[in-house]
Design a protein around this motif. Structure first.
Motif, PDB file in Angstrom:
ATOM      1  N   TYR A  75      34.876  16.995  56.211  1.00 50.60           N
ATOM      2  CA  TYR A  75      35.212  17.007  54.808  1.00 50.60           C
ATOM      3  C   TYR A  75      35.072  18.475  54.252  1.00 50.60           C
ATOM      4  O   TYR A  75      35.716  18.693  53.270  1.00 50.60           O
ATOM      5  CB  TYR A  75      33.876  16.442  54.106  1.00 50.60           C
ATOM      6  CG  TYR A  75      34.545  15.128  53.341  1.00 50.60           C
ATOM      7  CD1 TYR A  75      35.336  14.113  54.010  1.00 50.60           C
ATOM      8  CD2 TYR A  75      34.356  15.002  52.081  1.00 50.60           C
ATOM      9  CE1 TYR A  75      35.781  13.152  53.250  1.00 50.60           C
ATOM     10  CE2 TYR A  75      34.926  14.146  51.274  1.00 50.60           C
ATOM     11  CZ  TYR A  75      35.817  13.337  51.974  1.00 50.60           C
ATOM     12  OH  TYR A  75      36.175  11.967  51.389  1.00 50.60           O
ATOM     13  N   LEU A  76      34.633  19.499  55.163  1.00 50.46           N
ATOM     14  CA  LEU A  76      34.863  20.811  54.727  1.00 50.46           C
ATOM     15  C   LEU A  76      36.254  21.270  54.241  1.00 50.46           C
ATOM     16  O   LEU A  76      36.374  21.806  53.228  1.00 50.46           O
ATOM     17  CB  LEU A  76      34.360  21.846  55.761  1.00 50.46           C
ATOM     18  CG  LEU A  76      32.713  21.835  55.995  1.00 50.46           C
ATOM     19  CD1 LEU A  76      32.150  22.612  57.067  1.00 50.46           C
ATOM     20  CD2 LEU A  76      31.934  22.443  54.640  1.00 50.46           C
ATOM     21  N   PRO A  77      37.294  21.012  55.333  1.00 51.09           N
ATOM     22  CA  PRO A  77      38.605  21.503  54.890  1.00 51.09           C
ATOM     23  C   PRO A  77      39.178  21.023  53.560  1.00 51.09           C
ATOM     24  O   PRO A  77      39.896  21.609  52.853  1.00 51.09           O
ATOM     25  CB  PRO A  77      39.622  20.929  55.930  1.00 51.09           C
ATOM     26  CG  PRO A  77      38.596  20.894  57.134  1.00 51.09           C
ATOM     27  CD  PRO A  77      37.268  20.385  56.613  1.00 51.09           C
ATOM     28  N   LEU A  78      38.434  19.965  52.799  1.00 51.40           N
ATOM     29  CA  LEU A  78      38.858  19.296  51.698  1.00 51.40           C
ATOM     30  C   LEU A  78      37.980  20.033  50.613  1.00 51.40           C
ATOM     31  O   LEU A  78      38.355  20.666  49.523  1.00 51.40           O
ATOM     32  CB  LEU A  78      38.745  18.181  51.554  1.00 51.40           C
ATOM     33  CG  LEU A  78      38.979  17.251  50.231  1.00 51.40           C
ATOM     34  CD1 LEU A  78      40.210  17.524  49.495  1.00 51.40           C
ATOM     35  CD2 LEU A  78      38.751  15.814  50.489  1.00 51.40           C
ATOM     36  N   PHE A  79      36.619  20.059  50.892  1.00 54.67           N
ATOM     37  CA  PHE A  79      35.680  20.328  49.818  1.00 54.67           C
ATOM     38  C   PHE A  79      35.652  21.787  49.667  1.00 54.67           C
ATOM     39  O   PHE A  79      35.472  22.383  48.416  1.00 54.67           O
ATOM     40  CB  PHE A  79      34.380  19.824  50.188  1.00 54.67           C
ATOM     41  CG  PHE A  79      33.385  19.710  49.248  1.00 54.67           C
ATOM     42  CD1 PHE A  79      33.212  18.657  48.530  1.00 54.67           C
ATOM     43  CD2 PHE A  79      32.450  20.483  49.052  1.00 54.67           C
ATOM     44  CE1 PHE A  79      32.195  18.593  47.644  1.00 54.67           C
ATOM     45  CE2 PHE A  79      31.296  20.682  48.205  1.00 54.67           C
ATOM     46  CZ  PHE A  79      31.468  19.515  47.408  1.00 54.67           C
ATOM     47  N   VAL A  80      35.522  22.675  50.695  1.00 57.09           N
ATOM     48  CA  VAL A  80      35.549  24.136  50.412  1.00 57.09           C
ATOM     49  C   VAL A  80      36.449  24.630  49.637  1.00 57.09           C
ATOM     50  O   VAL A  80      36.316  25.120  48.591  1.00 57.09           O
ATOM     51  CB  VAL A  80      35.212  24.891  51.907  1.00 57.09           C
ATOM     52  CG1 VAL A  80      35.291  26.320  51.621  1.00 57.09           C
ATOM     53  CG2 VAL A  80      34.060  24.433  52.501  1.00 57.09           C
ATOM     54  N   PRO A  81      37.851  24.438  49.850  1.00 57.43           N
ATOM     55  CA  PRO A  81      38.882  25.034  49.008  1.00 57.43           C
ATOM     56  C   PRO A  81      38.831  24.536  47.694  1.00 57.43           C
ATOM     57  O   PRO A  81      39.139  25.297  46.658  1.00 57.43           O
ATOM     58  CB  PRO A  81      40.420  24.724  49.894  1.00 57.43           C
ATOM     59  CG  PRO A  81      40.011  23.572  50.683  1.00 57.43           C
ATOM     60  CD  PRO A  81      38.512  23.760  50.990  1.00 57.43           C
ATOM     61  N   VAL A  82      38.499  23.249  47.387  1.00 54.80           N
ATOM     62  CA  VAL A  82      38.637  22.681  46.171  1.00 54.80           C
ATOM     63  C   VAL A  82      37.483  23.575  45.339  1.00 54.80           C
ATOM     64  O   VAL A  82      37.702  23.774  44.140  1.00 54.80           O
ATOM     65  CB  VAL A  82      38.296  21.191  46.179  1.00 54.80           C
ATOM     66  CG1 VAL A  82      37.998  20.877  44.619  1.00 54.80           C
ATOM     67  CG2 VAL A  82      39.777  20.483  46.601  1.00 54.80           C
ATOM     68  N   THR A  83      36.144  23.872  45.768  1.00 50.56           N
ATOM     69  CA  THR A  83      35.268  24.490  45.046  1.00 50.56           C
ATOM     70  C   THR A  83      35.479  25.775  45.046  1.00 50.56           C
ATOM     71  O   THR A  83      35.246  26.314  43.813  1.00 50.56           O
ATOM     72  CB  THR A  83      33.973  23.961  45.644  1.00 50.56           C
ATOM     73  OG1 THR A  83      33.828  22.712  46.219  1.00 50.56           O
ATOM     74  CG2 THR A  83      32.630  24.549  44.842  1.00 50.56           C
ATOM     75  N   ILE A  84      36.194  26.408  45.911  1.00 49.88           N
ATOM     76  CA  ILE A  84      36.324  27.734  45.895  1.00 49.88           C
ATOM     77  C   ILE A  84      37.359  28.079  44.829  1.00 49.88           C
ATOM     78  O   ILE A  84      37.381  29.116  44.066  1.00 49.88           O
ATOM     79  CB  ILE A  84      36.797  28.247  47.322  1.00 49.88           C
ATOM     80  CG1 ILE A  84      35.500  28.356  48.197  1.00 49.88           C
ATOM     81  CG2 ILE A  84      37.224  29.723  47.127  1.00 49.88           C
ATOM     82  CD1 ILE A  84      34.349  29.154  48.197  1.00 49.88           C
ATOM     83  N   ARG A  85      38.126  27.331  44.788  1.00 48.59           N
ATOM     84  CA  ARG A  85      39.770  27.507  43.718  1.00 48.59           C
ATOM     85  C   ARG A  85      38.951  27.137  42.404  1.00 48.59           C
ATOM     86  O   ARG A  85      39.366  27.889  41.406  1.00 48.59           O
ATOM     87  CB  ARG A  85      40.682  26.501  43.874  1.00 48.59           C
ATOM     88  CG  ARG A  85      41.816  27.215  44.963  1.00 48.59           C
ATOM     89  CD  ARG A  85      42.382  28.304  44.468  1.00 48.59           C
ATOM     90  NE  ARG A  85      43.311  27.986  43.336  1.00 48.59           N
ATOM     91  CZ  ARG A  85      43.629  29.062  42.401  1.00 48.59           C
ATOM     92  NH1 ARG A  85      43.161  30.123  42.553  1.00 48.59           N
ATOM     93  NH2 ARG A  85      44.534  28.681  41.698  1.00 48.59           N
ATOM     94  N   ALA A  86      38.045  26.277  42.116  1.00 54.79           N
ATOM     95  CA  ALA A  86      37.343  25.926  40.651  1.00 54.79           C
ATOM     96  C   ALA A  86      36.704  27.258  40.481  1.00 54.79           C
ATOM     97  O   ALA A  86      36.903  27.770  39.389  1.00 54.79           O
ATOM     98  CB  ALA A  86      36.360  24.808  41.024  1.00 54.79           C
TER      99      ALA A  86
END
Lengths: 288, 196, 686
Positions: A215-226
């Motif tokens: 799930y990291l490939p989804l969760f990390v970029p979404v949160t970082i972009r936020a």
């Protein structure tokens, strides 16, 4: 195969723009009613008090001229819950429960039975939840998200005598509302990008650690972009002279006298119902 | 375009915007299928509360609490107006849907702060796990308190689901916080170096 | 008093050895229109943030209307006088409703309600969003959001508006609208500072300031900025106020290099072409103006050549086109029968977003197309025209509401293959760098190949190959943390990660959008490298020059594929102004030439080829030998206008006088030999 698309126009509120006595209320009065009904529904000593809240909620919906079918839709899930909790109560039993058995499987097995006490629990759960569902459905249909935020800001400013905290609360909720559709869109984009690169999001493994890692490939970029967007927006707001202080205040209409009376009346009625429930209904329902 | 550092500005404004953005991540995950990692037998690991932990770790208890509160209120409204299943019925009570979530971010902040001196990476992992366990314990506890489920059932759910959820939350929290702060995952070079 | 005065300004970011700005000095007066240019990381954005007090200079002084922008006491005044429009439309809108957002700035100033209302009305009117005043901001397009941001800036009644790369994320239509608004503002006496790396946009300004590595390198008029002189004689130019350090200065090559090229930008395509022809034109000159410059020489050369060849003007083929003789030959779409093995086939595809909900709307309708293996295909169209949706359909991320999509021969509806299919025709989304997630660059590039099951030496080799191709040398960048990369490097890393999957086909959604020219060139070298290996490349773009280089071009307009064919057809005979797009420069030139009666016998595929055809006729290109020049001139004129019965050019186009339904004035160019033969080539030259 289904499209990798989801409902992007997600919103929290469900404001329905129609003319009704309820819609015409001042936001403060709407909040007061929400508060009163919820308090009664959630904290009334017995399900009788919650039942009263339920009746008031139905009345509110009627007065708001909301389509009843729509208002009642969430109640469907209550049916499952009623069945499930009855089954649950049937299997488990409460220590010290000596109340009348409504239904039982064999006489010796105390556990496999439904007592009146347990029926009361089920009724309580169902009625309270039904009242909350109808009230929140009613409330989110008659007030816009913006109005709700403004009212909270105004209330906090009056209650706390501190405009900064009030403004902070308003700002953070406005930001959350503003960011939701943007983040949801971004979430979809990133899911698509990673799916294109062969990401499985953990669907190919049972190992929970591997699943979480996938799930990291989804969760990390979404949160970082936020977080990045938050930084950019903070800068843009600063460039627009925002300091959080000395702003032109929202011109909010004052609460009409009649509605102040309504608010007071609602509060009093709630207190009265609560008291009646405690003193009259509770002793009567309790013994079982 | 990059804004690595802030020259001036009121810090609470920035904090509130960060809180708003992370709340939106929670809400977006909650309202789409991606807040749930499907596990087995229809059960799923929820990760929607992780942004609150991240907010707490990065920006302190207030931000963590606020994110949890906004997410909690959203889940309360959605449980009441568009319930997805039987369990949502219980989330119409703020004692289940709001209060535990407020404490999630605060717990995360607390643990990360306590362990800061020890090892940062470990601190983030622990913050994620403890934050998630806070959520599970309080939600299940509230359900028991409301007599919605018996204690035995709550205990078995905790063992079966919550512990695994905590592991997932730990991994995701540490992943995001390290990436944002630029702290290495206990390694200083690409995994490619070990290939070939 | 000048509006802005910067004196010896330097700025260091914490923890970086190089200053972001060093010793920058310039002044800006009321009413100027300034283009602030420079490559990524040159210090442009930092400078504008210093000017309105978002940052404080490390040394030197800045005065805005005589005030210090960093002084908290004057901050509000300075920021209200110099307002900003930022790059990313969505990241500067504060509230959820249009009119509230415009009011946000004035509210911060504590203005009375009535005053704010008046300003909101005025700003809405000016940017043309009056009809949207109560609309939720999330329902606005990127272009509308950027107009809203501008309205918010206007509502402050500023002296100056700074556009910080504000056009870079917009489609051509919105970009044009915003540029026109800049002109309007300038005409109203508002100073406009446009930070950009698009030289076409810089050419519109009345003054250009060039930054490089934090130093101010040039400050002067666009004409001078784009001229060869400004850079070939450095010492003597008064325009160059800060001489660049010697290691930065590339030896000017025979007086042909200009400042933008020297500093990692590029010459606008019109000026580049003019330079090939050794013409001097104004920076804003379009194809029509350039052709107008050429006409006298061309006409003279033609009549000379006619006489020399013993032909009279009247006996020649008609060079002047008689009205619109294009006819309405329908553009031949490549269809399924034309290929033994197309990589993508769409038959009567419809796609509706949010099908089954009250928000349902059709995004694509009636798309039928076949994309041959190995082709490089460009999708063009405005934002919302359906290009991205179409790419996602090819990738099986979306499944058609109606119709059928076959990717690599597989129906995308087939559930069990969808995951595999997605990674065998990977799609790089818009701004693919948002999906980077690993700590180290090498790992992120390896993510795709790893998911394909590639490991060990083979994996390393793949990653190495594509990182090198992307200009991120493997040894240097493998262990670099992604967060330390620049924006351009991130984009290249993200694309390298997709190319490293070495799939048979690759889909790219606006791969070069919002990048500076240097990075854009690098991106294209990766794409071309894959294309040369035989990979099918389908890309969406707003840059017409990129589309001109494709083998096939598809035009999307309001959810429909309105044209699909060779660039020479799409931008030539079948071009429709209704698409509301501009022709690539090459085809615009050919069009202008043909409108004025000049036809070329062979279709130039590049601007260089066109220049090569035209140059001999201009009587200035060839060496000192006069006979040589005359011969060259005659030779190419025979091509330009073949005699009716001449033997010189038997295979050339039929005279236009013979038949009004003559073949297109721009014959189709055959694809290069290494590519397989494409449809449409034959039809175009009957």
């Amino acid at each position: 195969m289904k499209s990798l698309e989801f409902f992007r126009n997600i919103s929290i509120g469900q404001y329905i723009d129609i003319a009704s006595p309820m819609h015409a209320l001042h936001p403060a009065a709407k909040f007061a009613l929400l508060f009163c009904i919820s308090i009664l529904a959630l904290t009334a000593p017995t399900f009788a008090g919650a039942g009263a809240a339920l009746l008031v909620a139905v009345l509110c919906i009627l007065l708001a001229r909301l389509p009843l079918g729509m208002a009642a839709r969430p109640l469907k899930s209550l049916l499952y819950v009623a069945v499930l909790t009855i089954l649950l109560q049937f299997v488990f039993s409460w220590p010290g429960d000596q109340s009348l058995r409504v239904l039982s499987l064999g006489t010796s097995l105390h556990a496999l039975s439904l007592t009146l006490y347990e029926t009361g629990i089920v009724a309580s759960i169902v009625i309270r939840a039904a009242a909350m569902m109808l009230t929140l459905g009613w409330f989110t249909s008659i007030i816009t998200e913006q109005d709700a935020i403004r009212s909270i800001e105004r209330f906090l400013r009056k209650a706390l005598r501190d405009s900064t905290i009030a403004h902070q609360a308003a700002l953070v909720s406005a930001m959350a509302l503003r960011f939701v559709p943007i983040i949801a869109g971004e979430l979809e984009d990133i899911v698509k990008a990673q799916a294109s690169r062969g990401a499985s999001f953990g669907s190919d493994t049972r190992n929970p650690i591997a699943k979480a890692r996938a799930y990291l490939p989804l969760f990390v970029p979404v949160t970082i972009r936020a977080l990045e967007r938050a930084e950019l927006l903070a800068e843009a707001m600063e460039a627009r002279c925002y300091t959080g202080r000395g702003r032109t205040e929202q011109a909010l209409s004052p609460i009409p006298k009649s509605q102040i009376l309504l608010i007071l009346g609602a509060l009093l009625a709630t207190a009265a119902l609560w008291w009646v429930d405690l003193t009259l209904c509770k002793p009567w329902i309790r013994p079982y | 375009m990059a804004t690595q550092q802030k020259a001036s500005g009121t810090s609470w404004v920035r904090k509130m915007i960060v809180a708003g953005a992370l709340s939106a991540v929670s809400i977006a995950l909650f309202l789409t299928p991606f807040g749930y990692i499907p596990w087995f037998a229809g059960a799923s690991l929820t990760v929607m509360h992780v942004p609150a932990i991240i907010g707490g770790v990065l920006e302190g208890p207030v931000v963590g609490g606020v994110i949890g509160a906004i997410f909690g209120i959203t889940s309360l409204i959605k449980a009441a107006t568009a319930p997805q299943g039987p369990i949502d019925v219980f989330f119409t009570n703020p004692l289940v849907s709001v209060i535990p979530r407020i404490l999630v971010g605060i717990a995360g902040w607390l643990i990360a702060t306590l362990l800061r001196g020890l090892n940062r990476q470990l601190g983030y992992l622990a913050a994620g796990a403890v934050g998630s366990l806070t959520n599970s314990v309080l939600v299940l506890g509230a359900l028991v308190l409301l007599q919605a489920i018996p204690l035995q059932l709550a205990a078995s759910v905790f063992v079966a689901n919550s512990l695994v959820e905590a592991v997932a939350a730990a991994i995701l929290t540490a992943g995001v916080v390290s990436a944002w702060k630029g702290i290495e995952h206990g390694r200083s070079r690409s995994r490619l170096a070990d290939e070939a | 008093m000048s509006l802005i005065a910067c004196k010896d300004v330097s700025y260091w970011y914490e923890g970086r050895p190089q200053p972001a700005l060093s010793h920058v000095t310039f002044t800006v007066d009321q009413g100027e229109y300034i283009a602030l240019v420079g490559r990524n990381g040159s210090g442009k954005s930092t400078l504008v943030r210093l000017i309105n007090g978002l940052r404080t200079p490390s040394s030197g002084s800045i005065r805005v209307l005589g005030l210090d922008p960093a002084d908290p006491e004057h901050q509000a005044e300075v920021r209200a006088s110099i307002t900003m429009v930022f790059q990313s439309p969505a990241d500067q809108i504060v509230t959820s409703c249009v009119e509230e957002d415009i009011a946000f700035g004035p509210e911060n100033l504590g203005l009375p309600r009535t005053e704010i209302a008046a300003r909101v009305d005025e700003a809405l009117e000016m940017v043309g969003l009056t009809a949207f005043r109560t609309r939720p901001t999330r329902f606005l397009s990127g272009g509308q959001l950027q107009k809203l941001a501008l309205a918010g800036a206007i509502a402050m009644r500023p002296r100056c508006i700074v556009f910080d790369e504000a056009t870079s994320m917009l489609d051509p239509r919105s970009r044009k609208a915003l540029l026109e608004l800049m002109d309007t503002l300038k005409n109203q006496g508002i100073t406009v500072i446009h930070v950009t790396h698009e030289m076409e946009e810089a050419a519109r300004a009345s003054r250009v300031i060039l930054l490089d590595q934090g130093e101010l390198v040039f400050d002067g008029s666009p004409t001078r900025f784009f001229s060869v002189e400004a850079c070939s004689v450095p010492g003597t130019s008064s325009d160059i106020s800060a001489p660049a350090s010697p290691n930065k200065r590339i030896e000017p090559d025979s007086g042909q290099t200009t400042l933008p090229e020297l500093y990692g930008l590029e010459l606008p395509v019109n000026l580049r072409f003019a330079r090939m022809l050794r013409l001097s034109v104004s920076p804003g000159a379009g194809p029509a103006e350039i052709v107008a410059h050429l006409i006298p020489s061309l006409a003279a050369a033609r009549s000379d050549a006619m006489q020399a060849a013993g032909l009279s003007e009247s006996s020649t083929c008609a060079q002047i086109r008689k009205g619109d003789d294009d006819g309405d030959r329908a553009l031949q779409h490549p269809t399924t029968q034309d290929f033994a093995e197309p990589d993508f086939m769409l038959s009567d595809v419809h796609y509706h977003y949010l099908a089954g909900t009250m928000f349902e709307y059709p995004a694509l309708q009636n798309i039928t197309m076949a994309i041959p293996r190995g082709a490089k295909v460009a999708f063009i169209g405005h934002a919302g025209s359906g290009k991205s949706t179409c790419l996602q359909l090819l990738n099986a991320l979306l499944v058609p509401t109606k119709g059928e999509v076959r990717s690599l021969g597989i129906n995308t509806r087939e559930e069990h293959v969808a995951n595999k299919l997605r990674s065998s025709v990977p799609l790089a989304i818009q701004r693919p760098e948002t999906a980077l997630f690993e700590t180290f660059t090498g790992d992120d590039v390896a993510f795709g190949p790893r998911n394909l099951g590639i490991t060990g030496a083979q994996l390393v080799e793949r990653v190495r190959t594509w990182m090198n191709a992307a200009g991120l040398p493997y040894e240097e960048f493998r262990d670099r943390q992604i967060r330390t990369l620049s924006g351009g490097e991130k984009r290249r890393a993200a694309l390298a990660g997709v190319f490293a999957m070495e799939s048979r086909a690759i889909l790219l959604d606006e791969p070069s959008a919002a990048l500076d020219p240097q990075t854009r060139t690098r991106i294209w070298s990766i794409i071309n490298r894959a294309s040369e290996r035989g990979t099918t490349v389908v890309f969406a773009t707003h840059a017409m020059e990129e589309a001109a280089g494709a083998d096939l071009v598809g035009i999307f307009h309001e959810g429909r594929l309105v044209a699909f064919g060779l660039p020479s057809q799409i931008f030539g005979e079948h071009f429709d102004p209704g698409w509301n797009i501009e022709r690539p420069f090459l085809y615009a030139m050919l069009h202008e030439l043909s409108v004025r009666g000049f036809r070329l016998p062979s279709l130039p595929g590049t601007l260089e080829e066109l220049a090569g055809l035209l140059l001999p006729m201009l009587g200035q290109g060839v060496g000192a030998d006069a006979d040589e020049a005359a011969k060259a001139c005659l030779g190419s004129l025979h091509e330009l206008c073949p005699p009716r019965t001449g033997s010189l050019a038997e295979n050339e186009i039929t005279p236009a006088t013979a038949d009004s339904k003559d073949p297109p004035d721009i014959p189709a160019r055959s694809l290069s030999q290494d590519k397989q033969k494409l449809p449409g080539t034959d039809e175009a030259q009957p």
